[in-house]
Design a protein around this motif. Structure first.
Motif, PDB file in Angstrom:
ATOM      1  N   GLY A   1     -38.636 -13.479  10.897  1.00  0.00           N
ATOM      2  CA  GLY A   1     -37.442 -12.646  10.795  1.00  0.00           C
ATOM      3  C   GLY A   1     -37.761 -11.229  10.395  1.00  0.00           C
ATOM      4  O   GLY A   1     -38.896 -10.768  10.524  1.00  0.00           O
ATOM      5  N   GLU A   2     -36.742 -10.537   9.891  1.00  0.00           N
ATOM      6  CA  GLU A   2     -36.883  -9.180   9.374  1.00  0.00           C
ATOM      7  C   GLU A   2     -36.430  -9.175   7.917  1.00  0.00           C
ATOM      8  O   GLU A   2     -35.589  -9.988   7.523  1.00  0.00           O
ATOM      9  N   SER A   3     -36.982  -8.281   7.128  1.00  0.00           N
ATOM     10  CA  SER A   3     -36.666  -8.258   5.706  1.00  0.00           C
ATOM     11  C   SER A   3     -36.963  -6.890   5.118  1.00  0.00           C
ATOM     12  O   SER A   3     -37.791  -6.137   5.634  1.00  0.00           O
ATOM     13  N   ASP A   4     -36.273  -6.585   4.009  1.00  0.00           N
ATOM     14  CA  ASP A   4     -36.640  -5.417   3.211  1.00  0.00           C
ATOM     15  C   ASP A   4     -37.485  -5.818   2.005  1.00  0.00           C
ATOM     16  O   ASP A   4     -37.859  -4.970   1.191  1.00  0.00           O
ATOM     17  N   LEU A   5     -37.774  -7.116   1.885  1.00  0.00           N
ATOM     18  CA  LEU A   5     -38.618  -7.668   0.809  1.00  0.00           C
ATOM     19  C   LEU A   5     -38.069  -7.372  -0.581  1.00  0.00           C
ATOM     20  O   LEU A   5     -38.806  -7.403  -1.573  1.00  0.00           O
ATOM     21  N   HIS A   6     -36.763  -7.117  -0.661  1.00  0.00           N
ATOM     22  CA  HIS A   6     -36.170  -6.706  -1.933  1.00  0.00           C
ATOM     23  C   HIS A   6     -36.334  -7.757  -3.025  1.00  0.00           C
ATOM     24  O   HIS A   6     -36.404  -7.423  -4.216  1.00  0.00           O
ATOM     25  N   LYS A   7     -36.407  -9.030  -2.649  1.00  0.00           N
ATOM     26  CA  LYS A   7     -36.555 -10.087  -3.652  1.00  0.00           C
ATOM     27  C   LYS A   7     -37.871  -9.980  -4.425  1.00  0.00           C
ATOM     28  O   LYS A   7     -38.016 -10.588  -5.482  1.00  0.00           O
ATOM     29  N   PHE A   8     -38.833  -9.220  -3.879  1.00  0.00           N
ATOM     30  CA  PHE A   8     -40.116  -9.043  -4.556  1.00  0.00           C
ATOM     31  C   PHE A   8     -40.167  -7.749  -5.374  1.00  0.00           C
ATOM     32  O   PHE A   8     -41.180  -7.473  -6.010  1.00  0.00           O
ATOM     33  N   LEU A   9     -39.098  -6.945  -5.335  1.00  0.00           N
ATOM     34  CA  LEU A   9     -39.117  -5.648  -6.004  1.00  0.00           C
ATOM     35  C   LEU A   9     -39.216  -5.820  -7.515  1.00  0.00           C
ATOM     36  O   LEU A   9     -38.314  -6.375  -8.154  1.00  0.00           O
ATOM     37  N   HIS A  10     -40.328  -5.381  -8.084  1.00  0.00           N
ATOM     38  CA  HIS A  10     -40.619  -5.463  -9.520  1.00  0.00           C
ATOM     39  C   HIS A  10     -40.715  -6.905 -10.025  1.00  0.00           C
ATOM     40  O   HIS A  10     -40.677  -7.130 -11.243  1.00  0.00           O
ATOM     41  N   HIS A  11     -40.818  -7.874  -9.118  1.00  0.00           N
ATOM     42  CA  HIS A  11     -40.939  -9.276  -9.507  1.00  0.00           C
ATOM     43  C   HIS A  11     -42.199  -9.874  -8.883  1.00  0.00           C
ATOM     44  O   HIS A  11     -42.189 -10.264  -7.718  1.00  0.00           O
ATOM     45  N   PRO A  12     -43.296  -9.930  -9.640  1.00  0.00           N
ATOM     46  CA  PRO A  12     -44.510 -10.530  -9.067  1.00  0.00           C
ATOM     47  C   PRO A  12     -44.301 -12.009  -8.768  1.00  0.00           C
ATOM     48  O   PRO A  12     -43.695 -12.727  -9.554  1.00  0.00           O
ATOM     49  N   ARG A  13     -44.811 -12.443  -7.618  1.00  0.00           N
ATOM     50  CA  ARG A  13     -44.680 -13.838  -7.218  1.00  0.00           C
ATOM     51  C   ARG A  13     -46.010 -14.339  -6.683  1.00  0.00           C
ATOM     52  O   ARG A  13     -46.654 -13.668  -5.870  1.00  0.00           O
ATOM     53  N   ARG A  14     -46.423 -15.512  -7.139  1.00  0.00           N
ATOM     54  CA  ARG A  14     -47.578 -16.153  -6.531  1.00  0.00           C
ATOM     55  C   ARG A  14     -47.079 -16.937  -5.318  1.00  0.00           C
ATOM     56  O   ARG A  14     -46.253 -17.829  -5.445  1.00  0.00           O
ATOM     57  N   LEU A  15     -47.581 -16.590  -4.149  1.00  0.00           N
ATOM     58  CA  LEU A  15     -47.089 -17.192  -2.921  1.00  0.00           C
ATOM     59  C   LEU A  15     -47.650 -18.600  -2.742  1.00  0.00           C
ATOM     60  O   LEU A  15     -48.864 -18.787  -2.707  1.00  0.00           O
ATOM     61  N   ASP A  16     -46.758 -19.575  -2.612  1.00  0.00           N
ATOM     62  CA  ASP A  16     -47.180 -20.929  -2.274  1.00  0.00           C
ATOM     63  C   ASP A  16     -47.429 -21.051  -0.784  1.00  0.00           C
ATOM     64  O   ASP A  16     -47.913 -22.066  -0.305  1.00  0.00           O
ATOM     65  N   TRP A  17     -47.055 -20.038  -0.041  1.00  0.00           N
ATOM     66  CA  TRP A  17     -47.188 -19.994   1.406  1.00  0.00           C
ATOM     67  C   TRP A  17     -47.823 -18.658   1.761  1.00  0.00           C
ATOM     68  O   TRP A  17     -48.040 -17.814   0.897  1.00  0.00           O
ATOM     69  N   GLY A  18     -48.134 -18.458   3.039  1.00  0.00           N
ATOM     70  CA  GLY A  18     -48.717 -17.205   3.480  1.00  0.00           C
ATOM     71  C   GLY A  18     -47.663 -16.311   4.115  1.00  0.00           C
ATOM     72  O   GLY A  18     -46.590 -16.771   4.518  1.00  0.00           O
ATOM     73  N   LEU A  19     -47.970 -15.028   4.214  1.00  0.00           N
ATOM     74  CA  LEU A  19     -47.019 -14.062   4.747  1.00  0.00           C
ATOM     75  C   LEU A  19     -47.774 -12.989   5.517  1.00  0.00           C
ATOM     76  O   LEU A  19     -48.687 -12.358   4.993  1.00  0.00           O
ATOM     77  N   LEU A  20     -47.406 -12.833   6.776  1.00  0.00           N
ATOM     78  CA  LEU A  20     -47.986 -11.789   7.613  1.00  0.00           C
ATOM     79  C   LEU A  20     -46.831 -10.908   8.089  1.00  0.00           C
ATOM     80  O   LEU A  20     -45.864 -11.411   8.654  1.00  0.00           O
ATOM     81  N   PHE A  21     -46.909  -9.606   7.808  1.00  0.00           N
ATOM     82  CA  PHE A  21     -45.807  -8.755   8.234  1.00  0.00           C
ATOM     83  C   PHE A  21     -46.279  -7.380   8.695  1.00  0.00           C
ATOM     84  O   PHE A  21     -47.380  -6.927   8.363  1.00  0.00           O
ATOM     85  N   LEU A  22     -45.425  -6.756   9.497  1.00  0.00           N
ATOM     86  CA  LEU A  22     -45.662  -5.425  10.036  1.00  0.00           C
ATOM     87  C   LEU A  22     -44.545  -4.510   9.557  1.00  0.00           C
ATOM     88  O   LEU A  22     -43.361  -4.825   9.721  1.00  0.00           O
ATOM     89  N   CYS A  23     -44.914  -3.384   8.958  1.00  0.00           N
ATOM     90  CA  CYS A  23     -43.916  -2.405   8.529  1.00  0.00           C
ATOM     91  C   CYS A  23     -43.372  -1.693   9.767  1.00  0.00           C
ATOM     92  O   CYS A  23     -44.133  -1.048  10.508  1.00  0.00           O
ATOM     93  N   THR A  24     -42.077  -1.822   9.994  1.00  0.00           N
ATOM     94  CA  THR A  24     -41.453  -1.220  11.173  1.00  0.00           C
ATOM     95  C   THR A  24     -40.670   0.039  10.854  1.00  0.00           C
ATOM     96  O   THR A  24     -40.422   0.850  11.744  1.00  0.00           O
TER      97      THR A  24
END
Length: 281
Positions: free
Chosen positions: A15-38
């Motif tokens: 999908g598409e996202s602004d990744l706001h849920k990660f803003l100032h909130h460090p998270r250890r990813l249980d999954w992987g994430l590949l993204f392109l800044c558009t």
């Protein structure tokens, strides 16, 4: 699309996202994430290392990475593929540890505009596959595309760093990467610069010289402390562990010592930090 929580039920998400849920909130990813800044710009970090993103920046975050979005411009947007640990393992079961270590050490690559167009064109296809739940090959198509994306990322990034070998600063970058790798392995037991310098067969002073050269500001000790504080924040935000249990997990002498250490660098006690972040969620 801003929610990654469907990964609990699905092996991948597009999908598409602004990744706001990660803003100032460090998270250890249980999954992987590949993204392109558009669109837009941002500053992210993986563990203790900051990266500036701009349009066409490609980011590969492997499972287990601690990821934080520190700032983002208005309109910041990414196209992403998030994938489960199981899918990641199946896509790359023939590859050795050096492949994964390289990708973890080099999560950001700034694509030329023409190369970015090829990747941008792939996301609509992946999105169509994601929503086609009737497709009996849905999972395998996504898995194969993930494998190709990781291989392509490795090749282009590896060639970029091979070209860097012509420059005198290359060895310093290699030492810095080895230091960060050692820190990821030993941070629970070792917090002194001398330990890491000994492992790298250099002096503590030279190690701090290198870290300041690479980061432009931070000494080796500051990086060690930042990494440990980040780990404490993740545990406070994402687990129900008590402060004493966190102290035990990170090998602090006791809860009080951890509290003083944490407050020295954040200005808050662990309990205050936990209450503040839970109210912001």
């Amino acid at each position: 699309m801003n929610s990654f929580f469907t990964l609990a039920e699905e092996p991948f998400l597009v999908g598409e996202s602004d990744l706001h849920k990660f803003l100032h909130h460090p998270r250890r990813l249980d999954w992987g994430l590949l993204f392109l800044c558009t669109e837009g710009k941002a500053v992210i970090s993986t563990e203790t290392i900051n990266y500036e993103l701009r349009k066409h920046s490609k980011v590969t975050l492997l499972p287990g990475t601690i990821f934080t979005l520190h700032e983002a411009s208005p309109g910041f947007q990414v196209s992403f593929l998030a994938f489960s640990h199981k899918m990641f393992d199946e896509a790359n079961f023939r590859l050795g540890p050096s492949f994964f270590r390289f990708l973890r050490e080099n999560p950001v690559y700034h694509l030329p505009a023409d190369k970015s167009k090829l990747l941008q064109g792939l996301f609509p296809f992946l999105k169509t596959v994601y929503h086609d739940h009737a497709n009996q090959f849905r999972y395998d198509i996504a898995k194969n595309q993930l494998q190709c994306l990781l291989w392509e990322t490795y090749d282009k990034t590896h060639r970029h760093f091979q070209n860097m070998k012509e420059h005198s600063s290359y060895n310093q970058h290699e030492i810095f990467k080895k230091f960060i790798s050692l820190l990821r392995t030993h941070y629970k037991e070792e917090r002194e610069v001398s330990f890491y310098a000994d492992q790298l067969c250099i002096t503590p002073r030279y190690l701090s010289f290198i870290t300041r050269q690479i980061t432009q500001t931070k000494s080796a000790k500051e990086i060690i402390n930042k990494h440990i504080i980040l780990e404490i924040k993740v545990l406070l935000e994402t687990t129900q562990l008590s402060i004493q249990e966190i102290a035990n997990y990170l090998n602090f002498p006791d809860q009080s010592y951890l509290g003083r250490y944490f407050k020295r660098y954040t200005g808050k006690s662990p309990s205050e930090y936990r209450v503040t972040t839970s109210s912001e969620s």
